[in-house]
Design an enzyme around this catalytic site. Structure first.
Site, mmCIF file in Angstrom:
data_model
loop_
_atom_site.group_PDB
_atom_site.id
_atom_site.type_symbol
_atom_site.label_atom_id
_atom_site.label_comp_id
_atom_site.label_asym_id
_atom_site.label_seq_id
_atom_site.Cartn_x
_atom_site.Cartn_y
_atom_site.Cartn_z
ATOM 1 N N THR A 480 17.956 41.742 122.586
ATOM 2 C CA THR A 480 16.538 41.642 122.936
ATOM 3 C C THR A 480 16.134 42.590 124.057
ATOM 4 O O THR A 480 14.944 42.734 124.331
ATOM 5 C CB THR A 480 16.221 40.204 123.361
ATOM 6 N N ILE A 626 3.425 42.677 129.156
ATOM 7 C CA ILE A 626 4.507 43.193 128.327
ATOM 8 C C ILE A 626 5.453 43.954 129.248
ATOM 9 O O ILE A 626 5.086 44.965 129.841
ATOM 10 C CB ILE A 626 3.969 44.097 127.212
ATOM 11 N N GLU A 702 9.574 35.115 119.476
ATOM 12 C CA GLU A 702 9.365 34.071 118.475
ATOM 13 C C GLU A 702 7.905 33.973 118.050
ATOM 14 O O GLU A 702 7.601 33.573 116.921
ATOM 15 C CB GLU A 702 9.890 32.743 119.010
#
Length: 745
Positions: A480, A626, A702
């Protein structure tokens, strides 16, 4: 070394990350470990060289050939007589390992078989090939009992599983009364199938004892939790276990908990007095570890003729192996996504003799939003209202369940931006009206949401005399981008070039973090790095005799009172080391926190074969700051591809006679491949959620999956006029829908 703790009791306001003096936070920085992985220099679990690297023994697991019953006898004489075999470990009278982190106290098997393929023994030998061959010589005598292998067959014995990641029952008002009084009533049932995590790296480990101290090189997502699970399974104190997981080849929830390989390898290594390597075969990964449960979901919505919802209910039935009470929280987004005074969300669990059901990417939302967002599309069609407009008419001002304010919520903005970019206004509103040769073309959309989950986390950051920094935490990186994101946070806070920050992860000897899972990883562990950096900045300010707010750190220098000093000069040969800890507080408890998005999809459905091809797929998301545009985009691509698989190709097929998973490999379990995936588009809206964490960020990995499948299935309906409610929506179901005269299939 000192400590610095941040507990979020109120929104944190503007921070150094907002100033972006170093200008590395948020940038699309390539993953630090990427070159290591593609060049083979990243050491995965099975590749670790324990001891001197020459005295390693190898294990191979023996699995059950029945789905329910009891072990009467295990005969390992023939296996032990084979040259090179060192030992056969049986587990008929010991504890088993759970693949779910919620199971803190592994239960005893006592010879009971609860699913086909259950690990029952381990052959240990001088080589992998010898162990594998000898495993075929181990014979197990069973006393079979009648099992239940289909969720539908177990539903009459379903029960309330109690508290999970959410309460099994959530209600407000009087749903039955509100639904009965509604002008418009919607009532449909949707089904989803079992799915496999299918990570590229199989479950594997190397176990080594040094006296009473165990070192386990593994591939698990939650190091500190996993150590406790392994200690409980072995009956020892967790202080005697060190777990090392620096690189993990994917997990998707399948490695949240320890697997059978870790317990068996640890036991075997103790007995033979040598390190033991153990990797599950691909078939064993499918059959022995865990899956996402199949579900039966009923959605009922009562509204007026304008589509304003007054009553909403989401009832879910899911399954798990006997004794396991973990349930799929399919209604977790239904609790807060749309308004409605009368609400009822329930979950029931049935026992089935199929491999353990555990968390899989976006547990709850991934399957729950398939049903909810299909239902909203069907209701919009029934009312003659645009699907986006229907959602906007039911946009709540506060959490409709408990009245808490939203910390931030940009669902409407995501839908509007996506509609504009996708050309939603130009779509064909009449199902089946657009055709290109033998292909029927349709578009669909769905909302996306994922609760923001925060966890306590700690990290040690050291600013070294040479002007570099190190970060140490037992946080993991499952692909990730954790290594890179943590280095970006420290570089921005301390004013350092990225190549001056080194990160060490995945070792239980390091400060504890919550691990990778639940989309909490970057936000929680990143906040602990932020806290440590704040502590370092305070110490730098004290050295200069100024307030921390008056410092500017950039390019390895400190600016204060119009004077610029190199960090190397300021440190004068002495490092500054701080362990930072982040704790969620009243800001988390007092607000409802979630990430939001919208998916837009165009499909082509073959009018002859029923084949569906996704032609365009766009996700617009708002997930706070982000932290790394490149890794966030990559995560979103992964979620979109996950959604394509769940909708069109992925289905674990269980033999109803034995519980055997028939398609237990990547040849027959069809994850999407290149030809299944179109050019994907991901758009992030600019958002800061200062109540969510010091980073003002929220989870993205997710969210990108939640609702994707509903956008695809809604597009299939727009293309064909067929309303499918049974996932995956394979071509045989499309053909059956046509055969039924375009009735629901």
């Amino acid at each position: 070394m000192s400590e610095h703790t941040i507990q979020m009791d109120k929104p944190i306001g503007e921070t150094r990350l907002d100033r972006r003096v170093q200008d590395v936070i948020g940038k699309g920085v390539a993953r630090h470990e990427g070159p290591l992985k593609v060049s083979g220099r990243a050491t995965y679990a099975y590749e670790n060289l324990a001891g001197d690297g020459k005295n390693v023994a190898y294990g191979f697991i023996v699995t059950s050939t029945i789905g329910a019953g009891k072990i009467k006898r295990i005969d390992a004489v023939a296996a032990l007589g084979k040259a090179g075999v060192l030992h056969v470990v049986t587990d008929s009278d010991g504890p088993r390992a759970s693949a779910d982190p919620g199971d803190k106290k592994p239960t005893a098997i006592n010879g009971q078989i609860t699913h086909y393929g259950q690990p029952v023994a381990l052959v240990v030998a001088e080589s992998f090939e010898t162990a594998r061959d000898a495993a075929k010589l181990v014979t197990v005598e069973y006393e079979p009992t009648e099992g239940t292998y289909a969720l539908e067959d177990a539903q009459d014995k379903a029960f309330d599983p109690g508290q999970g990641v959410m309460p099994s029952i959530v209600k407000k008002g009087d749903f039955d009364k509100g639904f009965a009084a509604a002008e418009i009533k919607f009532d449909q049932t949707y089904t989803t199938t079992s799915q496999s995590h299918s990570a590229m790296e199989p479950h594997a480990c190397v176990a080594e004892w040094n006296g009473d101290e165990l070192t386990l090189y593994g591939c698990y997502q939650l190091v500190s939790t996993n150590v406790g699970q392994l200690a409980a399974a072995l009956g020892i104190d967790k202080s005697h276990i060190r777990m090392v997981n620096p690189y993990i080849g994917g997990g998707f929830g399948g490695k949240l908990g320890i697997g059978p390989e870790s317990v068996f390898a640890a036991k075997a290594a103790k007995v033979v007095g040598r390190p033991v390597k153990l990797a599950l075969t691909r078939q064993q990964v499918y059959q022995d570890t865990s899956r996402r449960t199949d579900t039966i979901q009923r959605i009922r919505i009562g509204c007026d003729r304008n589509g304003v919802i007054n009553a909403i209910s989401h009832d879910t039935l899911c399954g798990n192996t006997p004794g396991d009470t973990v349930f799929e929280p399919a209604g977790i987004s239904t609790v807060f996504l749309y308004d409605g005074e009368n609400r009822l969300i329930t979950h029931r669990l049935a026992e089935v003799n199929v491999v353990l059901a555990s968390a899989m990417r976006a547990p709850g939302e991934a399957v729950g939003m398939l049903a909810l967002e299909n239902a909203m599309d069907e209701l919009a069609e029934q009312l003659g209202i645009d699907p986006i407009e229907l959602r906007k008419r039911n946009e709540p001002k506060v959490d409709p369940q408990d009245g808490k304010p939203f910390s931030s919520r940009m669902l409407v903005e995501c839908m509007e931006e996506g509609a504009k970019r996708f050309g939603w206004a130009d779509r064909s509103k009449v199902p089946g009206a657009r055709r290109e040769g033998e292909w029927l073309i349709g578009t669909g959309m769905a909302a996306a949401s994922r609760k923001n989950l925060l966890q306590k986390a700690s990290a040690k950051v050291e600013l070294r005399p040479d002007g570099s920094a190190t970060i140490e935490t037992d946080m993991t990186d499952i692909g990730t981008g954790t290594y890179t994101i943590l280095s970006q946070i420290a570089a921005e806070m301390l004013g350092l070039p990225l190549d001056k920050v080194a990160v060490t992860l995945g070792d239980s000897d390091l400060p504890q973090a919550p691990g990778s899972g639940g989309s909490w990883g970057a936000n929680s562990s990143g906040s602990s790095v932020y806290a440590a950096c704040e502590g370092i900045i305070e110490k730098i300010a004290a050295k200069l005799g100024v307030e921390p707010a008056g410092l500017t750190l950039k390019d390895g220098t400190v600016i204060a009172d119009n004077k610029q000093t190199a960090l190397t000069e300021l440190l004068a040969g002495e490092p500054i080391t701080v362990t930072g800890t982040f704790k969620p507080g009243d800001a988390f408890k007092g607000t409802h926190q979630a990430s939001y998005g919208a998916h837009f999809c165009e499909v082509a459905v073959n009018a002859v074969t029923g084949e569906t091809r996704v032609r365009r797929l766009m996700t617009v998301a708002a997930a706070g700051r982000i932290l790394n545009e490149k890794t966030a985009t990559s995560q979103s691509y992964g979620g979109q591809i996950f959604g394509i698989g769940a909708t069109l190709t992925e289905e674990l097929v269980v033999d109803p006679r034995t519980g055997l998973i028939v398609n237990h490999d990547l040849a027959e379990y069809h994850v999407p491949v290149n030809a299944d995936v179109p050019q994907l588009e991901v758009v992030f809206l600019d958002e800061r959620d200062h109540a969510a964490s010091p980073l003002a960020s929220k989870g993205i990995g997710e969210l990108a999956l939640s609702g994707v499948g509903a956008a695809i299935s809604n597009a299939i309906h727009n293309a064909t006029g067929i309303r499918l409610r049974d996932y995956p929506m394979t071509l045989d179901k499309v053909l059956a829908g046509w055969a039924a005269g375009k009735q629901a299939a």
